[in-house]
Design an enzyme around this catalytic site. Structure first.
Site, short mmCIF file in Angstrom:
data_model
loop_
_atom_site.label_atom_id
_atom_site.label_comp_id
_atom_site.label_asym_id
_atom_site.label_seq_id
_atom_site.Cartn_x
_atom_site.Cartn_y
_atom_site.Cartn_z
N GLY A 1 9.32 20.18 13.98
CA GLY A 1 7.93 19.81 14.30
C GLY A 1 7.59 20.43 15.64
O GLY A 1 7.83 19.83 16.69
N GLY B 1 4.68 21.13 17.07
CA GLY B 1 3.28 20.94 17.47
C GLY B 1 3.26 20.72 18.97
O GLY B 1 4.12 21.21 19.72
N GLY C 1 6.57 18.87 20.27
CA GLY C 1 7.75 19.70 19.99
C GLY C 1 7.76 20.97 20.83
O GLY C 1 8.80 21.41 21.31
N ASN D 1 4.15 8.99 8.29
CA ASN D 1 5.26 9.65 8.98
C ASN D 1 6.62 9.29 8.37
O ASN D 1 7.57 10.05 8.49
CB ASN D 1 5.21 9.34 10.48
CG ASN D 1 4.13 10.16 11.16
OD1 ASN D 1 3.58 11.09 10.56
ND2 ASN D 1 3.81 9.85 12.41
N ARG E 1 5.86 6.08 33.13
CA ARG E 1 4.49 5.68 33.52
C ARG E 1 4.53 4.50 34.49
O ARG E 1 3.72 4.42 35.42
CB ARG E 1 3.68 5.35 32.25
CG ARG E 1 3.42 6.60 31.43
CD ARG E 1 2.89 6.35 30.04
NE ARG E 1 2.69 7.64 29.37
CZ ARG E 1 2.70 7.81 28.05
NH1 ARG E 1 2.90 6.78 27.24
NH2 ARG E 1 2.51 9.01 27.53
N HIS F 1 8.11 0.94 21.89
CA HIS F 1 7.21 1.97 22.41
C HIS F 1 5.83 1.66 21.87
O HIS F 1 5.59 1.79 20.67
CB HIS F 1 7.67 3.35 21.96
CG HIS F 1 6.72 4.46 22.34
ND1 HIS F 1 6.22 4.62 23.62
CD2 HIS F 1 6.15 5.45 21.61
CE1 HIS F 1 5.41 5.66 23.65
NE2 HIS F 1 5.34 6.17 22.45
P1 NAD Z 1 1.13 17.67 16.30
O1 NAD Z 1 0.22 17.42 15.16
O2 NAD Z 1 0.67 18.54 17.41
O3 NAD Z 1 2.50 18.29 15.76
C1 NAD Z 1 3.21 17.77 14.69
C2 NAD Z 1 3.81 18.95 13.94
O4 NAD Z 1 4.69 18.46 12.91
C3 NAD Z 1 2.76 19.83 13.22
O5 NAD Z 1 2.84 21.16 13.72
C4 NAD Z 1 3.15 19.74 11.76
O6 NAD Z 1 2.94 20.94 11.02
C5 NAD Z 1 4.64 19.40 11.85
N1 NAD Z 1 5.22 18.82 10.62
C6 NAD Z 1 4.69 17.87 9.81
N2 NAD Z 1 5.54 17.60 8.81
C7 NAD Z 1 6.64 18.37 8.99
C8 NAD Z 1 7.86 18.51 8.32
N3 NAD Z 1 8.16 17.81 7.21
N4 NAD Z 1 8.77 19.40 8.79
C9 NAD Z 1 8.50 20.14 9.91
N5 NAD Z 1 7.34 20.03 10.60
C10 NAD Z 1 6.43 19.15 10.16
O7 NAD Z 1 1.57 16.23 16.86
P2 NAD Z 1 2.24 15.95 18.29
O8 NAD Z 1 1.20 15.60 19.27
O9 NAD Z 1 3.22 17.03 18.58
O10 NAD Z 1 3.02 14.59 17.95
C11 NAD Z 1 4.16 14.60 17.09
C12 NAD Z 1 4.67 13.18 16.91
O11 NAD Z 1 5.23 12.69 18.16
C13 NAD Z 1 3.57 12.17 16.55
O12 NAD Z 1 4.05 11.25 15.58
C14 NAD Z 1 3.29 11.48 17.87
O13 NAD Z 1 2.70 10.22 17.70
C15 NAD Z 1 4.70 11.40 18.44
N6 NAD Z 1 4.83 11.14 19.87
C16 NAD Z 1 5.82 10.29 20.26
C17 NAD Z 1 6.01 9.98 21.59
C18 NAD Z 1 7.13 9.06 21.99
O14 NAD Z 1 7.17 8.52 23.12
N7 NAD Z 1 8.09 8.85 21.13
C19 NAD Z 1 5.16 10.54 22.56
C20 NAD Z 1 4.15 11.41 22.15
C21 NAD Z 1 3.99 11.71 20.79
#
Ligand code: NAD
Length: 312
Positions: free
Chosen positions: A8, A10, A13, A95, A150, A174
Site C-alpha cells: 500500500g 499511498g 506508505g 479494509n 501528538r 488508536h
Molecule cells: P491512500 O488511499 O493514500 O493509500 C492506500 C493505498 O492502498 C492506495 O494506493 C491503494 O491502491 C492501496 N491498496 C488498496 N488495496 C490494496 C491491496 N490489496 N494491496 C496493495 N495495495 C492496496 O491512504 P493512506 O492515507 O495512505 O492511508 C492508508 C491506511 O493507513 C488507511 O487505512 C488509513 O486510515 C491508515 N492510517 C493509519 C494510521 C495509524 O496510526 N495506524 C495513521 C494514518 C493513516
C-alpha cells in the site's frame, strides 16, 4: 540483509518508504500497490531521492502482495483512509477484505516475516491479521504511538519546554478510545503535577486531549490525509522491531482480558525488543487500567464485525 516490504504505497506508505530508505539497515525494499504503476513509480522516485546519498538499496515493485518473497518485515499500509466526518471504525468492513488478501497471499512465501499493521481501524485490523495468520506470526499494530507523538507535541507547546524534556504516553485504542496516560507524564524527569507546582504553571488537560484526539481530522481536512506524523512515528517502531532498540513505545500487541473471548491488539506502552516487553501496566493507575480495558472491548467489537465480513 534486512528486507522490508511496504504494501500500500499511498500517502502513508510512501512516507514510510521514504523514511525507510535512510535507515541504513534496510538493504532491500519491496513496494506493492494494487493500483497500476503506483508502486513502480514510487520506486523510481525513491531511487532519484537516493541518488545523492551514494549508497545502494535494492528496490522492487509489484502490483500484488503475492510476489513478496522472504521479507523480514511486512508493513501493511494498504486500505481506505478516513474522509471528513468518518471515524476509523467506519473503515473496518472494507479494509478487512484488504487485510485478508494481503495476509493470506504472503504467509507461505515469507515464512519468517513479522507483520506491522498501519491500516485503520488499526487495532482491529492487526487483531484480524493475527487471527488470519493463525496466531503463529508476530503481528504488531501501530497502536497509539501517533497519539503519543501528538501528546508530547502539545505538552511541549503548552508548557513551553523543548520536546526532548517531555515524557508521557497514550494507550488504549488508536482513535476514539485513546487513553492519555497522565500518570506517565514527566517534564525533564519531574512528574507533571510536581513540575507544575514547582514552576507555578497550569495546564488545561481538556485542551490537550482535544488536540490529541482531534488534530488528525484537521490535517485530513486541510491536506487530504496525514503523512509525516505517521512516517516519523512508525519508523520508531520499525527500528525497535529490527534493531531491538528497547525503547518504550506505544505499540499494540495481542492482550487477553477476562471479559473478552479472544486476544486483541490494544496499547499498553512497553519496551520494544524482539521479545516484546515488558510493559508498564503495573505502573498505571486503576482508572487508566480500566479505560484501557474499555478500549480493548471496543476494539474487540470492531474486530468481531470485521471478522464476520471476511468469514462470509
Ligand atoms: P491512500 O488511499 O493514500 O493509500 C492506500 C493505498 O492502498 C492506495 O494506493 C491503494 O491502491 C492501496 N491498496 C488498496 N488495496 C490494496 C491491496 N490489496 N494491496 C496493495 N495495495 C492496496 O491512504 P493512506 O492515507 O495512505 O492511508 C492508508 C491506511 O493507513 C488507511 O487505512 C488509513 O486510515 C491508515 N492510517 C493509519 C494510521 C495509524 O496510526 N495506524 C495513521 C494514518 C493513516
Amino acid at each position: 540483509m534486512v528486507h522490508v516490504a511496504v504494501v500500500g504505497t499511498g500517502r502513508v506508505g510512501q512516507g514510510v518508504a521514504y523514511t525507510l530508505i535512510f535507515e541504513r539497515y534496510v538493504e532491500k525494499l519491496t513496494l506493492v500497490d494494487i493500483k497500476p504503476k503506483v508502486a513502480e513509480m514510487v520506486k523510481e522516485e525513491l531511487y532519484h531521492g537516493l541518488s545523492a546519498h551514494g549508497y545502494d538499496i535494492e528496490i522492487e515493485a509489484f502490483e500484488h502482495s503475492k510476489y513478496i518473497e522472504n521479507a523480514d518485515l511486512i508493513v501493511i499500509s494498504a486500505g481506505f483512509p478516513r474522509k471528513p466526518g468518518m471515524t476509523r471504525r467506519d473503515l473496518a468492513d472494507e479494509n478487512a477484505k484488504i487485510i485478508k488478501d494481503i495476509v493470506t497471499s504472503t504467509l507461505d512465501n515469507n515464512p519468517k516475516a513479522w507483520y506491522f499493521v498501519i491500516t485503520n481501524p488499526v487495532d482491529a485490523m492487526a487483531t484480524l491479521a493475527y487471527k488470519l495468520a493463525e496466531r503463529k506470526r508476530t503481528v504488531i499494530g501501530t497502536g497509539t504511538n501517533l497519539e503519543t507523538a501528538r501528546f508530547r507535541t502539545i505538552l511541549s507547546r503548552a508548557l513551553k519546554v523543548p520536546m526532548r524534556m517531555v515524557e508521557g504516553f497514550v494507550g488504549g485504542e488508536h482513535g476514539l478510545a485513546a487513553v492519555p496516560l497522565w500518570s506517565t507524564v514527566k517534564i525533564d524527569g519531574t512528574p507533571l503535577e510536581e513540575y507544575l507546582k514547582e514552576n507555578k504553571k497550569e495546564i488545561n488537560k481538556e485542551e490537550v486531549v482535544n488536540y490529541v484526539k482531534g488534530i488528525s481530522m484537521e490535517v485530513i481536512k486541510a491536506l487530504g490525509g496525514t503523512r509525516w506524523g505517521p512516517a516519523g512515528s512508525f519508523i520508531e517502531i520499525i527500528r525497535g522491531i529490527v534493531l531491538n532498540t528497547g525503547k518504550f513505545l506505544s505499540y499494540a500487541i495481542p492482550r487477553k482480558f477476562d471479559n473478552i473471548d479472544e486476544p486483541v491488539h490494544v496499547t499498553v506502552p512497553a519496551r520494544l525488543t524482539r521479545s516484546l516487553g515488558p510493559d508498564i501496566w503495573n505502573q498505571l493507575t486503576k482508572d487508566e487500567q480500566e479505560k484501557i480495558k474499555e478500549a480493548a472491548y471496543a476494539i474487540y467489537q470492531t474486530y468481531s464485525r470485521a471478522k464476520n465480513v471476511v468469514e462470509k
